[in-house]
Design an enzyme around this catalytic site. Sequence first.
Site, PDB file in Angstrom:
ATOM      1  N   GLY A  22       0.840  -1.206   0.000  1.00  0.00           N
ATOM      2  CA  GLY A  22       0.000   0.000   0.000  1.00  0.00           C
ATOM      3  C   GLY A  22       0.870   1.250   0.000  1.00  0.00           C
ATOM      4  O   GLY A  22       1.952   1.252   0.575  1.00  0.00           O
ATOM      5  N   VAL A  35      17.779   9.158  -3.370  1.00  0.00           N
ATOM      6  CA  VAL A  35      18.410   9.636  -4.606  1.00  0.00           C
ATOM      7  C   VAL A  35      19.513  10.650  -4.286  1.00  0.00           C
ATOM      8  O   VAL A  35      20.636  10.568  -4.808  1.00  0.00           O
ATOM      9  CB  VAL A  35      17.346  10.258  -5.548  1.00  0.00           C
ATOM     10  CG1 VAL A  35      18.009  10.962  -6.727  1.00  0.00           C
ATOM     11  CG2 VAL A  35      16.389   9.177  -6.029  1.00  0.00           C
ATOM     12  N   ARG A  83       0.716  -4.784  -6.211  1.00  0.00           N
ATOM     13  CA  ARG A  83       0.893  -6.100  -5.583  1.00  0.00           C
ATOM     14  C   ARG A  83       1.270  -7.034  -6.737  1.00  0.00           C
ATOM     15  O   ARG A  83       0.755  -6.890  -7.851  1.00  0.00           O
ATOM     16  CB  ARG A  83      -0.393  -6.559  -4.924  1.00  0.00           C
ATOM     17  CG  ARG A  83      -1.011  -5.443  -4.058  1.00  0.00           C
ATOM     18  CD  ARG A  83      -1.156  -5.771  -2.603  1.00  0.00           C
ATOM     19  NE  ARG A  83      -1.820  -4.676  -1.913  1.00  0.00           N
ATOM     20  CZ  ARG A  83      -1.460  -4.213  -0.728  1.00  0.00           C
ATOM     21  NH1 ARG A  83      -0.447  -4.718  -0.075  1.00  0.00           N
ATOM     22  NH2 ARG A  83      -2.125  -3.227  -0.162  1.00  0.00           N
ATOM     23  N   ASP A 114       5.842  -5.796   5.618  1.00  0.00           N
ATOM     24  CA  ASP A 114       6.590  -7.052   5.756  1.00  0.00           C
ATOM     25  C   ASP A 114       6.523  -7.927   4.499  1.00  0.00           C
ATOM     26  O   ASP A 114       7.452  -8.682   4.219  1.00  0.00           O
ATOM     27  CB  ASP A 114       6.142  -7.826   7.003  1.00  0.00           C
ATOM     28  CG  ASP A 114       4.714  -8.297   6.901  1.00  0.00           C
ATOM     29  OD1 ASP A 114       3.849  -7.494   6.510  1.00  0.00           O
ATOM     30  OD2 ASP A 114       4.437  -9.473   7.210  1.00  0.00           O
ATOM     31  N   THR A 137       4.179   2.195   5.815  1.00  0.00           N
ATOM     32  CA  THR A 137       2.789   1.711   5.850  1.00  0.00           C
ATOM     33  C   THR A 137       2.009   2.490   6.890  1.00  0.00           C
ATOM     34  O   THR A 137       2.488   2.671   8.014  1.00  0.00           O
ATOM     35  CB  THR A 137       2.706   0.190   6.150  1.00  0.00           C
ATOM     36  OG1 THR A 137       1.375  -0.136   6.509  1.00  0.00           O
ATOM     37  CG2 THR A 137       3.620  -0.239   7.279  1.00  0.00           C
ATOM     38  N   ASP A 139      -0.417   1.598   8.525  1.00  0.00           N
ATOM     39  CA  ASP A 139      -0.876   0.744   9.637  1.00  0.00           C
ATOM     40  C   ASP A 139       0.098   0.714  10.819  1.00  0.00           C
ATOM     41  O   ASP A 139      -0.287   0.338  11.924  1.00  0.00           O
ATOM     42  CB  ASP A 139      -1.101  -0.692   9.145  1.00  0.00           C
ATOM     43  CG  ASP A 139      -2.324  -0.805   8.253  1.00  0.00           C
ATOM     44  OD1 ASP A 139      -3.156   0.127   8.282  1.00  0.00           O
ATOM     45  OD2 ASP A 139      -2.449  -1.803   7.519  1.00  0.00           O
ATOM     46  N   ASP A 141       2.328  -1.351  11.595  1.00  0.00           N
ATOM     47  CA  ASP A 141       2.372  -2.671  12.237  1.00  0.00           C
ATOM     48  C   ASP A 141       3.676  -3.421  11.961  1.00  0.00           C
ATOM     49  O   ASP A 141       3.715  -4.644  12.034  1.00  0.00           O
ATOM     50  CB  ASP A 141       1.170  -3.516  11.754  1.00  0.00           C
ATOM     51  CG  ASP A 141       1.106  -3.626  10.241  1.00  0.00           C
ATOM     52  OD1 ASP A 141       1.921  -2.976   9.561  1.00  0.00           O
ATOM     53  OD2 ASP A 141       0.247  -4.358   9.735  1.00  0.00           O
ATOM     54  N   ARG A 183      -6.481  -3.337   9.279  1.00  0.00           N
ATOM     55  CA  ARG A 183      -7.119  -4.633   8.994  1.00  0.00           C
ATOM     56  C   ARG A 183      -6.839  -5.665  10.065  1.00  0.00           C
ATOM     57  O   ARG A 183      -7.685  -6.434  10.443  1.00  0.00           O
ATOM     58  CB  ARG A 183      -6.627  -5.172   7.639  1.00  0.00           C
ATOM     59  CG  ARG A 183      -7.438  -4.695   6.465  1.00  0.00           C
ATOM     60  CD  ARG A 183      -6.712  -5.023   5.201  1.00  0.00           C
ATOM     61  NE  ARG A 183      -5.370  -4.440   5.236  1.00  0.00           N
ATOM     62  CZ  ARG A 183      -4.370  -4.736   4.415  1.00  0.00           C
ATOM     63  NH1 ARG A 183      -4.540  -5.622   3.485  1.00  0.00           N
ATOM     64  NH2 ARG A 183      -3.200  -4.147   4.513  1.00  0.00           N
TER      65      ARG A 183
HETATM   66  P1  ATP Z   1       1.170  -3.297   3.387  1.00  0.00           P
HETATM   67  O1  ATP Z   1       1.499  -3.017   4.812  1.00  0.00           O
HETATM   68  O2  ATP Z   1       0.729  -2.127   2.637  1.00  0.00           O
HETATM   69  O3  ATP Z   1       0.260  -4.487   3.231  1.00  0.00           O
HETATM   70  P2  ATP Z   1       3.212  -5.053   2.411  1.00  0.00           P
HETATM   71  O4  ATP Z   1       4.572  -4.846   1.890  1.00  0.00           O
HETATM   72  O5  ATP Z   1       3.096  -5.990   3.584  1.00  0.00           O
HETATM   73  O6  ATP Z   1       2.589  -3.643   2.697  1.00  0.00           O
HETATM   74  P3  ATP Z   1       2.031  -7.027   0.618  1.00  0.00           P
HETATM   75  O7  ATP Z   1       0.929  -6.892  -0.355  1.00  0.00           O
HETATM   76  O8  ATP Z   1       1.961  -8.057   1.665  1.00  0.00           O
HETATM   77  O9  ATP Z   1       2.241  -5.552   1.231  1.00  0.00           O
HETATM   78  O10 ATP Z   1       3.397  -7.291  -0.186  1.00  0.00           O
HETATM   79  C1  ATP Z   1       3.780  -6.441  -1.251  1.00  0.00           C
HETATM   80  C2  ATP Z   1       4.381  -7.267  -2.343  1.00  0.00           C
HETATM   81  O11 ATP Z   1       5.557  -7.924  -1.856  1.00  0.00           O
HETATM   82  C3  ATP Z   1       3.502  -8.398  -2.865  1.00  0.00           C
HETATM   83  O12 ATP Z   1       2.573  -7.970  -3.829  1.00  0.00           O
HETATM   84  C4  ATP Z   1       4.550  -9.311  -3.483  1.00  0.00           C
HETATM   85  O13 ATP Z   1       4.942  -8.849  -4.760  1.00  0.00           O
HETATM   86  C5  ATP Z   1       5.746  -9.154  -2.521  1.00  0.00           C
HETATM   87  N1  ATP Z   1       5.739 -10.270  -1.566  1.00  0.00           N
HETATM   88  C6  ATP Z   1       4.899 -10.459  -0.535  1.00  0.00           C
HETATM   89  N2  ATP Z   1       5.152 -11.623   0.099  1.00  0.00           N
HETATM   90  C7  ATP Z   1       6.185 -12.196  -0.571  1.00  0.00           C
HETATM   91  C8  ATP Z   1       6.925 -13.418  -0.424  1.00  0.00           C
HETATM   92  N3  ATP Z   1       6.645 -14.290   0.536  1.00  0.00           N
HETATM   93  N4  ATP Z   1       7.923 -13.651  -1.305  1.00  0.00           N
HETATM   94  C9  ATP Z   1       8.231 -12.781  -2.278  1.00  0.00           C
HETATM   95  N5  ATP Z   1       7.565 -11.612  -2.475  1.00  0.00           N
HETATM   96  C10 ATP Z   1       6.568 -11.317  -1.638  1.00  0.00           C
END
Ligand code: ATP
Length: 333
Positions: A22, A35, A83, A114, A137, A139, A141, A183
């Site tokens: 996000g 940069v 994503r 994460d 993020t 959140d 978290d 969430r």
């Molecule tokens: P948010 O807090 O906004 O949810 P996030 O980084 O946790 O942020 P995710 O949608 O869980 O958001 O992960 C972002 C992207 O990271 C995913 O769309 C995917 O491309 C990659 N990703 C997530 N989990 C894995 C994994 N286990 N291995 C490799 N790539 C991953």
Amino acid sequence: MKGEDLVKRDFMKRIGVLTSGGDAPGMNACIRAIVRCGARNKLEVVGIRRGYAGLLEGDLVRLGPRLVANIIQRGGTVLETARCEEMKTPEGIKKAVQVLQREGIAGLVTIGGDGTFRGAMALAEAGDIKVIGIPGTIDNDVYGTDYAIGFDTAINTALSAIDKIRDTAGSLQRPFFIEVMGRERGFIALDVGIAGGAEDILIPETETKIEELCLNIRRNFKRGKKSSIVIVAEGDEAGGAFRIAQQVWERLRLDYRICVLGHIQRGGSPTARDRILASKLGAAAVDALVNGKSGYMVGELKGEIAFTPLKETWEKRKELDNNLLQLMKVLAT
Ligand code: ATP
């Protein structure tokens, strides 16, 4: 500009940056810092568009200090985010490593949560890529940092909406259920509830007892309180604001109002705190790469830059400050 247009450079003279998951306000301030600190270290910085999706497609753009001018105040992310399911597969990782190696990108800064860090770690393990994660993020978290980029802006945006709702809540003398983002975790709800003077805060980390909530609402009005503001984290286990309000109505038959703040919490110009945090973390990430560090998230704990192994960011759970919840109960009397 596509990746193919980029001129090849020696190893570790070129680093990449991407935003994933996000979007969060302050990501642009972070890109700017990476940069410009990169330039200071004589590194070429390549922006990777649309997170891992763009990486797999080789959707790259060369970034220089002038190209990141006038973005520090902008919400969202100029690199865009996405994503990408393919990145979760061994084939996806292999492809991503190939793109990075082809482009001579030896170091990568990933800004996100994460999930984003899991992707980064997979790249570090599969290829000779040095990776540093930065928490971005709303959140908040992420384990290993007191604050993630975007959280401060999100809670201030929510707070300004709640202050306005309070005017009406006080005039109408009805309970207001305000749903905020979160969430799985209640960090936004908790901070917003304290700062907004809420009468109750409902979060996924604690069991929501409808009877107790009703008792509080009734008691508050009997005490002469003019408004009853209940902050509900969207992921509360008793349901969102609509389900909870309905259950309260069935018991109290009190007219109520609901406000779901939704995506306004994600957008907007970042606060000073988010811009400063983003700048500090961006600078620290470049420093870390220059010094050969890899496999860590750079965050801030008790005001100090802190490095946490990426694996810990998904293996360990960031604890909520339960004292804040108790404080809210005292202050709501
Ligand atoms: P948010 O807090 O906004 O949810 P996030 O980084 O946790 O942020 P995710 O949608 O869980 O958001 O992960 C972002 C992207 O990271 C995913 O769309 C995917 O491309 C990659 N990703 C997530 N989990 C894995 C994994 N286990 N291995 C490799 N790539 C991953």
